[in-house]
Design an enzyme around this catalytic site. Structure first.
Site, PDB file in Angstrom:
ATOM      1  N   ARG A   1       5.898 -12.348  -6.624  1.00  0.00           N
ATOM      2  CA  ARG A   1       4.920 -11.979  -7.657  1.00  0.00           C
ATOM      3  C   ARG A   1       5.426 -12.312  -9.059  1.00  0.00           C
ATOM      4  O   ARG A   1       4.707 -12.147 -10.042  1.00  0.00           O
ATOM      5  CB  ARG A   1       4.634 -10.475  -7.588  1.00  0.00           C
ATOM      6  CG  ARG A   1       3.701 -10.126  -6.464  1.00  0.00           C
ATOM      7  CD  ARG A   1       3.413  -8.664  -6.443  1.00  0.00           C
ATOM      8  NE  ARG A   1       2.641  -8.196  -7.581  1.00  0.00           N
ATOM      9  CZ  ARG A   1       1.332  -8.375  -7.722  1.00  0.00           C
ATOM     10  NH1 ARG A   1       0.653  -9.022  -6.820  1.00  0.00           N
ATOM     11  NH2 ARG A   1       0.698  -7.896  -8.783  1.00  0.00           N
TER      12      ARG A   1
ATOM     13  N   ASP B   1       9.800   2.399  -3.336  1.00  0.00           N
ATOM     14  CA  ASP B   1      10.636   1.526  -2.496  1.00  0.00           C
ATOM     15  C   ASP B   1      11.720   2.286  -1.728  1.00  0.00           C
ATOM     16  O   ASP B   1      12.432   1.693  -0.925  1.00  0.00           O
ATOM     17  CB  ASP B   1      11.322   0.468  -3.383  1.00  0.00           C
ATOM     18  CG  ASP B   1      10.322  -0.305  -4.196  1.00  0.00           C
ATOM     19  OD1 ASP B   1       9.611  -1.126  -3.617  1.00  0.00           O
ATOM     20  OD2 ASP B   1      10.233  -0.073  -5.408  1.00  0.00           O
TER      21      ASP B   1
ATOM     22  N   ARG C   1      -2.637  -4.964  -5.037  1.00  0.00           N
ATOM     23  CA  ARG C   1      -1.722  -5.538  -6.021  1.00  0.00           C
ATOM     24  C   ARG C   1      -2.444  -6.461  -7.011  1.00  0.00           C
ATOM     25  O   ARG C   1      -2.131  -7.652  -7.129  1.00  0.00           O
ATOM     26  CB  ARG C   1      -0.551  -6.247  -5.327  1.00  0.00           C
ATOM     27  CG  ARG C   1       0.163  -5.323  -4.350  1.00  0.00           C
ATOM     28  CD  ARG C   1       1.511  -5.817  -3.974  1.00  0.00           C
ATOM     29  NE  ARG C   1       2.487  -5.649  -5.036  1.00  0.00           N
ATOM     30  CZ  ARG C   1       3.726  -6.080  -4.963  1.00  0.00           C
ATOM     31  NH1 ARG C   1       4.146  -6.702  -3.902  1.00  0.00           N
ATOM     32  NH2 ARG C   1       4.556  -5.887  -5.964  1.00  0.00           N
TER      33      ARG C   1
ATOM     34  N   VAL D   1       1.947   5.310  -5.316  1.00  0.00           N
ATOM     35  CA  VAL D   1       2.062   4.097  -6.142  1.00  0.00           C
ATOM     36  C   VAL D   1       1.247   2.950  -5.542  1.00  0.00           C
ATOM     37  O   VAL D   1       0.499   2.280  -6.245  1.00  0.00           O
ATOM     38  CB  VAL D   1       3.542   3.694  -6.319  1.00  0.00           C
ATOM     39  CG1 VAL D   1       3.650   2.424  -7.171  1.00  0.00           C
ATOM     40  CG2 VAL D   1       4.333   4.831  -6.953  1.00  0.00           C
TER      41      VAL D   1
ATOM     42  N   LYS E   1      17.190  -7.168  -7.681  1.00  0.00           N
ATOM     43  CA  LYS E   1      16.136  -8.191  -7.551  1.00  0.00           C
ATOM     44  C   LYS E   1      15.108  -8.016  -8.661  1.00  0.00           C
ATOM     45  O   LYS E   1      14.675  -8.980  -9.282  1.00  0.00           O
ATOM     46  CB  LYS E   1      15.451  -8.039  -6.185  1.00  0.00           C
ATOM     47  CG  LYS E   1      14.098  -8.701  -6.086  1.00  0.00           C
ATOM     48  CD  LYS E   1      13.514  -8.609  -4.699  1.00  0.00           C
ATOM     49  CE  LYS E   1      12.542  -7.483  -4.447  1.00  0.00           C
ATOM     50  NZ  LYS E   1      11.266  -7.546  -5.164  1.00  0.00           N
TER      51      LYS E   1
HETATM   52  C1  EPZ Z   1       7.373  -3.722  -9.103  1.00  0.00           C
HETATM   53  O1  EPZ Z   1       6.128  -4.242  -8.640  1.00  0.00           O
HETATM   54  C2  EPZ Z   1       8.384  -4.074  -8.059  1.00  0.00           C
HETATM   55  N1  EPZ Z   1       8.384  -5.510  -7.877  1.00  0.00           N
HETATM   56  C3  EPZ Z   1       8.053  -3.369  -6.752  1.00  0.00           C
HETATM   57  O2  EPZ Z   1       9.072  -3.646  -5.840  1.00  0.00           O
HETATM   58  C4  EPZ Z   1       8.000  -1.870  -6.985  1.00  0.00           C
HETATM   59  O3  EPZ Z   1       7.592  -1.230  -5.804  1.00  0.00           O
HETATM   60  C5  EPZ Z   1       7.003  -1.557  -8.101  1.00  0.00           C
HETATM   61  O4  EPZ Z   1       7.347  -2.317  -9.292  1.00  0.00           O
HETATM   62  C6  EPZ Z   1       6.996  -0.083  -8.454  1.00  0.00           C
HETATM   63  O5  EPZ Z   1       8.277   0.333  -8.853  1.00  0.00           O
HETATM   64  C7  EPZ Z   1       9.054  -6.267  -8.725  1.00  0.00           C
HETATM   65  O6  EPZ Z   1       9.673  -5.803  -9.678  1.00  0.00           O
HETATM   66  C8  EPZ Z   1       9.040  -7.725  -8.455  1.00  0.00           C
HETATM   67  P1  EPZ Z   1       3.471  -2.159 -10.566  1.00  0.00           P
HETATM   68  P2  EPZ Z   1       4.915  -4.399  -9.607  1.00  0.00           P
HETATM   69  O7  EPZ Z   1       2.789  -3.112 -11.459  1.00  0.00           O
HETATM   70  O8  EPZ Z   1       5.415  -4.655 -10.972  1.00  0.00           O
HETATM   71  C9  EPZ Z   1      -1.180  -1.206  -9.780  1.00  0.00           C
HETATM   72  C10 EPZ Z   1      10.006  -4.339  -3.821  1.00  0.00           C
HETATM   73  O9  EPZ Z   1       9.929  -4.067  -2.598  1.00  0.00           O
HETATM   74  N2  EPZ Z   1      -1.490  -2.333 -10.677  1.00  0.00           N
HETATM   75  O10 EPZ Z   1       4.292  -1.079 -11.175  1.00  0.00           O
HETATM   76  O11 EPZ Z   1       3.975  -5.370  -9.000  1.00  0.00           O
HETATM   77  C11 EPZ Z   1      -0.571  -1.706  -8.479  1.00  0.00           C
HETATM   78  O12 EPZ Z   1      -1.549  -2.161  -7.580  1.00  0.00           O
HETATM   79  C12 EPZ Z   1       8.746  -4.372  -4.648  1.00  0.00           C
HETATM   80  O13 EPZ Z   1      11.044  -4.648  -4.395  1.00  0.00           O
HETATM   81  C13 EPZ Z   1      -2.807  -2.596 -10.988  1.00  0.00           C
HETATM   82  O14 EPZ Z   1      -3.730  -1.895 -10.562  1.00  0.00           O
HETATM   83  O15 EPZ Z   1       4.327  -2.932  -9.513  1.00  0.00           O
HETATM   84  C14 EPZ Z   1       0.164  -0.476  -8.015  1.00  0.00           C
HETATM   85  O16 EPZ Z   1      -0.734   0.420  -7.395  1.00  0.00           O
HETATM   86  C15 EPZ Z   1       7.489  -4.091  -3.916  1.00  0.00           C
HETATM   87  N3  EPZ Z   1      -3.083  -3.654 -11.816  1.00  0.00           N
HETATM   88  C16 EPZ Z   1       0.667   0.152  -9.311  1.00  0.00           C
HETATM   89  O17 EPZ Z   1      -0.161  -0.400 -10.338  1.00  0.00           O
HETATM   90  C17 EPZ Z   1      -2.103  -4.445 -12.337  1.00  0.00           C
HETATM   91  O18 EPZ Z   1      -2.406  -5.385 -13.084  1.00  0.00           O
HETATM   92  C18 EPZ Z   1       2.124  -0.118  -9.639  1.00  0.00           C
HETATM   93  O19 EPZ Z   1       2.377  -1.508  -9.633  1.00  0.00           O
HETATM   94  C19 EPZ Z   1      -0.753  -4.155 -12.015  1.00  0.00           C
HETATM   95  C20 EPZ Z   1      -0.483  -3.093 -11.181  1.00  0.00           C
END
Ligand code: EPZ
Length: 480
Positions: free
Chosen positions: A138, A352, A167, A374, A64
């Site tokens: 997202r 995850d 998020r 995370v 995904k």
């Molecule tokens: C991706 O989310 C995945 N989603 C998530 O999978 C996965 O858990 C995550 O990466 C970590 O591996 C998709 O690929 C669609 P991040 P993403 O940006 O990209 C903070 C699932 O169940 N952050 O790496 O949104 C954030 O809040 C999902 O399949 C900011 O602060 O994750 C988090 O604490 C859920 N500001 C951390 O970084 C931002 O602008 C990691 O988020 C962006 C992120």
């Protein structure tokens, strides 16, 4: 089979929120509702008679978290792209709908695993349509760079996604501003323009965010000049996206220490690519095999991307055999052992993966601890497990004085799981994607009957999971 603007996809969860009357008026998806009415179940619910080991073979398809991004990347090409191994999940359908709204012509082969995306006639979409079809995903945020390159403007609706913390999108917006994008906040989302075009930038992410790294990649490839990205995420899905972009004509170098260089090129062509397998789905079925004392061959899975998970699976007391075409996971008998885990970015233990594993840990002898580093709110699913007999205490501010490998962030949570605790069936409601799958595992593990509701969320990320449960011999009632 082709998909047009007038045939945009909706997430199953959204369809399931409508009343049968509304659906009937629109002339769709009535069968499921009618069938549900016959036995008192909607197609958003399942009754599981637990306590039976899952046994058999299932296949996982493309990830995904790659397929949806690869579809967005197709916007960057001058010629059509072909994506293979596409999972039949609602997040993919939401992205397809958004692409169709922007004029991308989408056709699929008969079994719908191979998608051709033709971006020859990309056009501006109406904000109201985008807003209505962005669903709970997202991914729309990743349309920013490609749409700015193609159209000079983009509108991104307020984002959905699982409720697992704040998020925010600040890393995305800061990166886009560095490339020269001008961002305006609107009541229903954000509007972006690039009056002077997009130019290569020096960017250091505050945290190796998966989405922000993808944002930078998808923007930098066609930006003028060179981009240096530091503190980048290097998840296998990101490397697969880089492979796709390289096929399209991009020049990207992945250096040690989370540094990525991108040399902007004036144009890109389409790609032909087979999506990397879904590591999250694989780990979920592996955990289900362990929790139910089962034996499941998960086809399509490769060892390399699963190494960290496999180590933990073995430490807990599970066994596995790696084959060319997949990995067999089973419970070898005897007691499961407790573990301490810190979720982390790749190559650490994925956030995850913890939810499905927690169910197996309720069956381990002793105390396990999961530090979630995370996301700030990813243990909501444990309430339902406790209702079923688990002993899980969540520490909302983490555990003090703990020796940890992962650096502390400004937030963290810990869950302490004491086992073994027999689980008993209960009525439970799916809270989010991964937590929801862990509820299914808990219901399959528990003695007695469980009713799991709000199933639509699970179809965001798990292809044909009902059919897979059937293949693995689960005992359940579901009306589709
Ligand atoms: C991706 O989310 C995945 N989603 C998530 O999978 C996965 O858990 C995550 O990466 C970590 O591996 C998709 O690929 C669609 P991040 P993403 O940006 O990209 C903070 C699932 O169940 N952050 O790496 O949104 C954030 O809040 C999902 O399949 C900011 O602060 O994750 C988090 O604490 C859920 N500001 C951390 O970084 C931002 O602008 C990691 O988020 C962006 C992120």
């Amino acid at each position: 089979m082709s998909v047009s603007k007038n045939d945009v996809f909706e997430s199953d969860a959204e369809l399931l929120k409508r009343s049968p009357e509304e659906l009937e008026a629109e002339g769709r998806k009535l069968d499921a509702q009618k069938a549900g009415a016959r036995v008192g179940l909607t197609s958003d619910e399942i009754i599981i008679n637990g306590g039976r080991p899952l046994k058999g073979r299932i296949e996982v398809r493309g990830a995904k978290n790659l397929a949806t991004k690869a579809m967005v990347a197709a916007l960057l090409g001058k010629t059509p792209s072909v994506l293979r191994n596409v999972p039949n999940i609602s997040d993919v359908r939401v992205v397809a709908g958004l692409l169709a709204l922007h004029g991308v012509l989408i056709t699929r082969n008969e079994d719908q695993t191979e998608w051709r995306l033709d971006p020859s006639n990309v056009e501006v979409a109406h904000q109201a349509d985008i807003d209505a079809h962005a669903g709970s995903s997202r991914i729309p945020i990743l349309f920013c760079g490609p749409l700015l390159h193609r159209l000079g403007e983009a509108f991104i609706p307020d984002l959905g996604g699982c409720r697992i913390g704040d998020r925010p999108i600040d890393f995305h917006l800061d990166a886009l501003r560095n490339f020269g994008a001008v961002i305006e906040k609107l009541p229903s989302g954000i509007s972006l323009t690039a009056p002077n075009g997009l130019k290569g930038a020096n960017i250091e992410l505050p945290y190796p965010s998966v989405g922000a790294t993808e944002q930078v990649l998808l923007t930098a490839v066609l930006a003028e000049g060179q981009t240096e990205l530091r503190n980048a995420a290097i998840e296998p899905e990101i490397i697969d996206l880089i492979c796709i972009l390289q096929k399209m004509g991009a020049i990207i170098t992945v250096e040690p220490n989370r540094v990525i260089f991108i040399e902007g090129v004036p144009e890109l062509r389409g790609y032909d690519h087979r999506a990397i397998f879904d590591r999250n789905e694989a780990a979920s079925w592996a955990a289900a095999a362990l929790a139910t004392k089962g034996d499941v061959f998960v086809g399509g899975v490769k060892q390399e991307e699963m190494m960290t998970f496999l180590n933990v699976f073995r430490k807990v007391g599970g066994d596995f055999d790696v084959h060319d075409d997949g990995i067999r996971f089973w419970h070898p008998g005897g007691a499961l052992k407790p573990v301490t885990i810190e979720t982390d970015v790749h190559p650490g233990f994925m956030t995850d993966w913890q939810q499905p594993l927690v169910v197996a840990l309720t069956q381990a002898e002793g105390t396990s601890t999961i530090h979630e580093t995370v996301y700030e709110n990813r243990f909501g699913f444990t309430d339902a497990l406790n209702k079923m007999g688990a002993e899980i205490t969540v520490y909302k501010d983490g555990l003090n004085g703990d020796t940890r490998r992962v650096m502390r962030r400004e937030f963290e949570q810990a869950a302490v799981i004491t086992g073994p605790t027999p689980l008993t069936g209960a009525d439970i409601e799916v809270p989010d994607l991964r937590g929801g799958f862990s509820h299914l595992i808990a219901a399959l593990t528990a003695e007695g009957q469980s009713k799991v509701t709000n199933l639509g969320i699970i179809s965001r990320g798990y292809e044909n999971f009902i059919e897979k449960l059937r293949l693995l011999g689960a005992d359940f009632v579901f009306e589709s």
